[in-house]
Design a protein around this motif. Sequence first.
Motif, PDB file in Angstrom:
ATOM      1  N   TYR A  41      -5.432  -6.324  -8.179  1.00  0.00           N
ATOM      2  CA  TYR A  41      -5.968  -6.321  -6.804  1.00  0.00           C
ATOM      3  C   TYR A  41      -7.473  -6.275  -6.969  1.00  0.00           C
ATOM      4  O   TYR A  41      -7.980  -6.018  -8.071  1.00  0.00           O
ATOM      5  CB  TYR A  41      -5.433  -5.103  -6.007  1.00  0.00           C
ATOM      6  N   HIS A  50     -11.265   0.843   1.058  1.00  0.00           N
ATOM      7  CA  HIS A  50     -11.091  -0.408   0.301  1.00  0.00           C
ATOM      8  C   HIS A  50     -12.428  -1.142   0.208  1.00  0.00           C
ATOM      9  O   HIS A  50     -12.557  -2.294   0.614  1.00  0.00           O
ATOM     10  CB  HIS A  50     -10.010  -1.288   0.948  1.00  0.00           C
ATOM     11  N   ASP A  92     -11.540   2.079  -8.384  1.00  0.00           N
ATOM     12  CA  ASP A  92     -10.089   1.912  -8.190  1.00  0.00           C
ATOM     13  C   ASP A  92      -9.768   0.524  -8.738  1.00  0.00           C
ATOM     14  O   ASP A  92     -10.157  -0.489  -8.146  1.00  0.00           O
ATOM     15  CB  ASP A  92      -9.786   2.031  -6.696  1.00  0.00           C
ATOM     16  N   ASP A 116      -2.620   0.758 -11.372  1.00  0.00           N
ATOM     17  CA  ASP A 116      -3.434   1.061 -10.184  1.00  0.00           C
ATOM     18  C   ASP A 116      -4.005   2.456 -10.400  1.00  0.00           C
ATOM     19  O   ASP A 116      -3.329   3.453 -10.156  1.00  0.00           O
ATOM     20  CB  ASP A 116      -2.552   0.989  -8.932  1.00  0.00           C
ATOM     21  N   HIS A 153       2.373   5.073  -3.357  1.00  0.00           N
ATOM     22  CA  HIS A 153       3.098   3.828  -3.092  1.00  0.00           C
ATOM     23  C   HIS A 153       3.764   3.383  -4.385  1.00  0.00           C
ATOM     24  O   HIS A 153       3.279   3.709  -5.476  1.00  0.00           O
ATOM     25  CB  HIS A 153       2.183   2.730  -2.546  1.00  0.00           C
ATOM     26  N   VAL A 168       0.864  -4.433  -6.512  1.00  0.00           N
ATOM     27  CA  VAL A 168       0.241  -3.110  -6.491  1.00  0.00           C
ATOM     28  C   VAL A 168       0.914  -2.248  -5.424  1.00  0.00           C
ATOM     29  O   VAL A 168       1.167  -1.065  -5.662  1.00  0.00           O
ATOM     30  CB  VAL A 168      -1.290  -3.201  -6.315  1.00  0.00           C
ATOM     31  N   HIS A 169       1.188  -2.827  -4.279  1.00  0.00           N
ATOM     32  CA  HIS A 169       1.989  -2.126  -3.274  1.00  0.00           C
ATOM     33  C   HIS A 169       3.387  -2.728  -3.368  1.00  0.00           C
ATOM     34  O   HIS A 169       3.754  -3.632  -2.617  1.00  0.00           O
ATOM     35  CB  HIS A 169       1.376  -2.285  -1.881  1.00  0.00           C
ATOM     36  N   GLU A 201      -2.202   9.563  -5.409  1.00  0.00           N
ATOM     37  CA  GLU A 201      -3.610   9.257  -5.241  1.00  0.00           C
ATOM     38  C   GLU A 201      -4.249   9.961  -4.046  1.00  0.00           C
ATOM     39  O   GLU A 201      -4.739   9.304  -3.123  1.00  0.00           O
ATOM     40  CB  GLU A 201      -3.825   7.746  -5.127  1.00  0.00           C
ATOM     41  N   GLU A 216      -6.333   8.836  -8.903  1.00  0.00           N
ATOM     42  CA  GLU A 216      -5.063   8.103  -8.771  1.00  0.00           C
ATOM     43  C   GLU A 216      -4.434   7.905 -10.139  1.00  0.00           C
ATOM     44  O   GLU A 216      -5.071   7.371 -11.058  1.00  0.00           O
ATOM     45  CB  GLU A 216      -5.312   6.730  -8.120  1.00  0.00           C
TER      46      GLU A 216
HETATM   47  N1  GLY Z   1      -5.517   0.573  -5.201  1.00  0.00           N
HETATM   48  C1  GLY Z   1      -5.630   0.272  -3.845  1.00  0.00           C
HETATM   49  C2  GLY Z   1      -4.536   0.816  -3.024  1.00  0.00           C
HETATM   50  O1  GLY Z   1      -3.641   1.456  -3.514  1.00  0.00           O
HETATM   51  O2  GLY Z   1      -4.510   0.569  -1.832  1.00  0.00           O
END
Ligand code: GLY
Length: 494
Positions: free
Chosen positions: A278, A292, A309, A321, A406, A412-413, A437, A461
């Motif tokens: 990401y 973000h 991040d 992440d 998450h 990542v999500h 996180e 995180e």
């Molecule tokens: N690393 C960015 C997020 O978890 O939204």
Amino acid sequence: MADTTPRATSNRSTTPGSSTFKDFIGSQWAERDRPLPSAREQATFAAARRDRISALHPGRTIVVPAGTAKVRSNDCDYPFRPHSAFAHLTGWGTDTVVGSVLVMTPSDDGHDATLYFRATAGRDSEEFYANPEIGEFWVGPRPSLAEVAADLGVATADLGALDTVLGALDDQVLVVRDADVDLTRALDDRLGSPVGGVAATDDTPASDDVLARDLSELRLVKDPFEVNELRKAVDATKHGFDDVIADFDAVLAHPRGERIVEGTFNRRARADGNTVGYDTIAASGHHACILHWTRNDGAVQPGDLILIDAGVEVDSFYTADITRTLPVSGTFTDVQRMVYDAVLEAADAAFAIVKPGITFRQVHATAMEVIARKTAEWGFLPVSAEESLQPDNQFHRRYMVHGTSHHLGLDVHDCAKARREMYIDGIVEPGMVFTIEPGLYFQQDDLTVPEEFRGIGVRIEDDVLVTADGAENLSVGIPRTPSEVEGWIARTGR
Ligand code: GLY
Ligand code: MN
């Protein structure tokens, strides 16, 4: 569907078109005589994943396109990344052929899977030298059908045959709709829109939305291959953070030091993995309070905390992440450390409860108890911590508006379309991997906090694997306590 016409560049094309030239460029090439590869490690895991989705949708044809590259502008595309469901069900990584489609056809004992992709065009074709999108001269050769079949352990067929296959399907087909909009539209046009678009109940057939949900939920528990890939991603990410710290002098010297951080991390991501999972957040000083912050065009000033991040995505597309918040001058000030310690306490408290059988929601709730207690102790809340934690109050959330965790994996999500009862209200199981996180963010103009707190943002995180009886912090090797962090910077940096 398998359109191979190159996008128009005729106003600047200089490609010779004579048959004399075509004959010449198509001839006198050495034969390729490559042995077939043996199956890659993920092939058996991908087959097991296909079996699980097959069992959920008996009698339905399941179409999972890889998709094509998204257009950036005109004939320039963003880098191609196959749809995550396709990557999961095939095990194909960065060497995926653009536009491939996995079709699972019902059979007596489940489904037969066939992977359709554009096989090599051959040197006698015009594509070979004249198609900038897919031609061998432009983007390199493609593997043969036999090579991919051996490599991924799945039957293969030429993409040219797909139109006929899709044309013969009835409305029992399920498609991953967002993977290839042209293919989905073609199915809709023929079968009525949307394909199978009925909300599933016990009495109605499953819809495409249900397939998307099931494919997401299929990824909630990682298999051993996936866990190992995530370990590799975390390892490469650690090296990326090391690189950034080693570059702190250059970071401080540049008027857009945040960009140096981003560039340094991304260099590691490209060198050791596929790319970043990401957009890297490199947020120094009060930018850290913008959750973000990816513009990353700010200076990094001596004395700043910089929140980074970032995660490396490896060639199989699994991503780490990780967030670390680092004092660029090497040591935390008292107030920075106070905030950092509070966030660390929240993270440690959340980690301590992770084990099979808890609900995912409890991880967040546990972190929030600490965040509420700390912000109450510091006098920032209009009520006690206990009152703030009441659902209708939540005053402490002013300083941490995001969630604590998450799922993490190919995205990542990860597992984004899983049902709420499987996700936030779901039960934690061995093999799940998610982030923890927590953070605290005191905006620079927040009048509820003393001046010395304003402009401080801290997030820590980590990526956590649920084990049989507890949890493993996959990123424990990346320093996280204040003294570890200071030691890391002293050792690695300036
Ligand atoms: N690393 C960015 C997020 O978890 O939204
Ligand atoms: Mn995250």
